[in-house]
Design a protein around this motif. Structure first.
Motif, short mmCIF file in Angstrom:
data_model
loop_
_atom_site.label_atom_id
_atom_site.label_comp_id
_atom_site.label_asym_id
_atom_site.label_seq_id
_atom_site.Cartn_x
_atom_site.Cartn_y
_atom_site.Cartn_z
N ARG A 79 -35.63 52.03 -14.06
CA ARG A 79 -36.29 53.10 -14.82
C ARG A 79 -35.91 53.06 -16.29
N LYS A 80 -34.66 52.74 -16.56
CA LYS A 80 -34.21 52.63 -17.96
C LYS A 80 -34.97 51.52 -18.68
N PHE A 81 -35.07 50.36 -18.03
CA PHE A 81 -35.77 49.24 -18.67
C PHE A 81 -37.26 49.54 -18.84
N VAL A 82 -37.87 50.18 -17.85
CA VAL A 82 -39.29 50.52 -17.98
C VAL A 82 -39.49 51.46 -19.17
N GLY A 83 -38.55 52.38 -19.35
CA GLY A 83 -38.64 53.29 -20.50
C GLY A 83 -38.52 52.57 -21.83
N GLN A 84 -37.83 51.45 -21.85
CA GLN A 84 -37.67 50.67 -23.08
C GLN A 84 -38.89 49.79 -23.36
N ALA A 85 -39.73 49.60 -22.35
CA ALA A 85 -40.99 48.85 -22.47
C ALA A 85 -40.81 47.45 -23.06
N PRO A 86 -40.00 46.59 -22.45
CA PRO A 86 -39.89 45.21 -22.93
C PRO A 86 -41.16 44.43 -22.60
N ASP A 87 -41.28 43.24 -23.14
CA ASP A 87 -42.46 42.42 -22.86
C ASP A 87 -42.45 41.91 -21.42
N VAL A 88 -41.27 41.62 -20.88
CA VAL A 88 -41.13 41.16 -19.50
C VAL A 88 -39.82 41.70 -18.94
#
Length: 319
Positions: A79-88
């Motif tokens: 969830r943390k990474f999804v919130g950061q919206a990386p390219d992959v």
């Protein structure tokens, strides 16, 4: 009549294009637990991206977190990474991949070291994944594993399998072993270890009930492999694994993948997505090359003599 373009004007047009070509991308990588195989996989991902021209600190932003073998933490990291919206987002292991898949249907997800992406419900079709997900699968050559046990320990008829019943891939692996075992005159005896703290007790519970111990690519058990190896030493039971890195840690033998190479293969996939390909259009890739690793020091402590013909086939022998 138009005037010739000055050098300064030409540069003003070219430089923004060049800068755009070097625009930085971002990759976030989540891993269920840290142990040598998964760590090698992660390094392979980074090196595979570098080979494709995406270098950390230059044109690639890189984030990494381990869930420390805790599925709840894996969900939080996802969830943390999804919130950061990386390219992959790259997810190493099934629990981490499932956590990310549940958290986003938009951000490209590339999984690695997932034994059965169909059983894990990450994709519905290996050739045409569709959606935002693809990756590499390390489906185990279980027939070769059982054949290896028969060659080194021909008297072994009851095989103790240590695994975490909460890992979907591990459960599927045990079921496949049970299906393969009867034709080889073998019986599979389960040793459940839901947490790393349970591994030693699970291994000890099999002493006197089995003729050999086997550890699949179960992250919970591999993270606490030393407890299994100690049990093998103390009880003079051979310990076989599906993970070649575990042989250096004391397992007797393994036929498995080089997880650094698995990571490089995954990194090449990520590079294709960063270049504009849709993840759902990239087939899930299988790892075909396997290696035999042997630890003859452990064999001696476990009361096993490895046939010379088997030693001659090994890619690596620890003496």
């Amino acid at each position: 009549m138009s005037r010739p373009m000055s050098l300064l004007s030409l540069l003003c047009l070219i430089l923004p294009l060049a800068a755009g070509a070097q625009e930085a991308k971002s990759v976030a990588i989540t891993q269920i637990v840290e142990h040598p195989s998964l760590d090698a996989c992660r390094q392979g991902v980074e090196d595979g991206l570098a080979e494709a021209g995406w270098k950390v600190g230059e044109n690639l932003d890189w984030s990494y977190e381990s869930a420390q073998s805790n599925p709840v933490t894996a969900v939080q990291v996802a969830r943390k990474f999804v919130g950061q919206a990386p390219d992959v987002i790259v997810a190493i292991s099934t629990p981490s991949a499932q956590a990310v898949a549940a958290a986003t249907h938009d951000i490209p997800l590339v999984f690695s070291a997932v034994t059965d992406p169909l059983e894990a419900k990450l994709v519905a079709n290996l050739e045409h994944p569709g959606g935002n997900i693809t990756g590499t699968t390390d489906a185990l050559p279980l027939e070769r594993h059982l054949d290896l046990i028969a060659r080194i320990s021909p008297a072994a008829k009851r095989i103790g399998v240590l695994y975490n019943p909460g890992e979907v891939n591990s459960v599927a692996t045990v079921e496949r072993l049970k299906a393969l075992a009867p034709d080889r005159g073998l019986t599979i005896v389960e040793g459940a270890a839901p947490r790393t703290a349970d591994v030693l007790a699970a291994a000890r519970s099999l002493v006197g009930r089995v003729d050999a111990l086997y550890v699949p690519t179960d992250n919970t058990v591999v993270a606490a492999l030393e407890g299994v190896v100690k049990t093998g030493y103390d009880a003079r039971l051979p310990v076989y694994t599906a993970d070649t890195d575990s042989v250096e840690r004391g397992a007797l033998a393994a036929v498995g993948f080089n997880y650094y190479d698995v990571g490089r293969q995954t990194g090449a996939m990520v590079a294709r997505i960063l270049a504009g390909e849709a993840p759902g259009d990239i087939p899930v890739a299988a790892v075909e090359k396997t290696e035999l690793h042997l630890n003859l020091r452990s064999a001696e402590r476990m009361g096993v003599t490895v046939p010379e013909a088997v030693v001659a086939e090994a890619a690596r022998v620890i003496r």
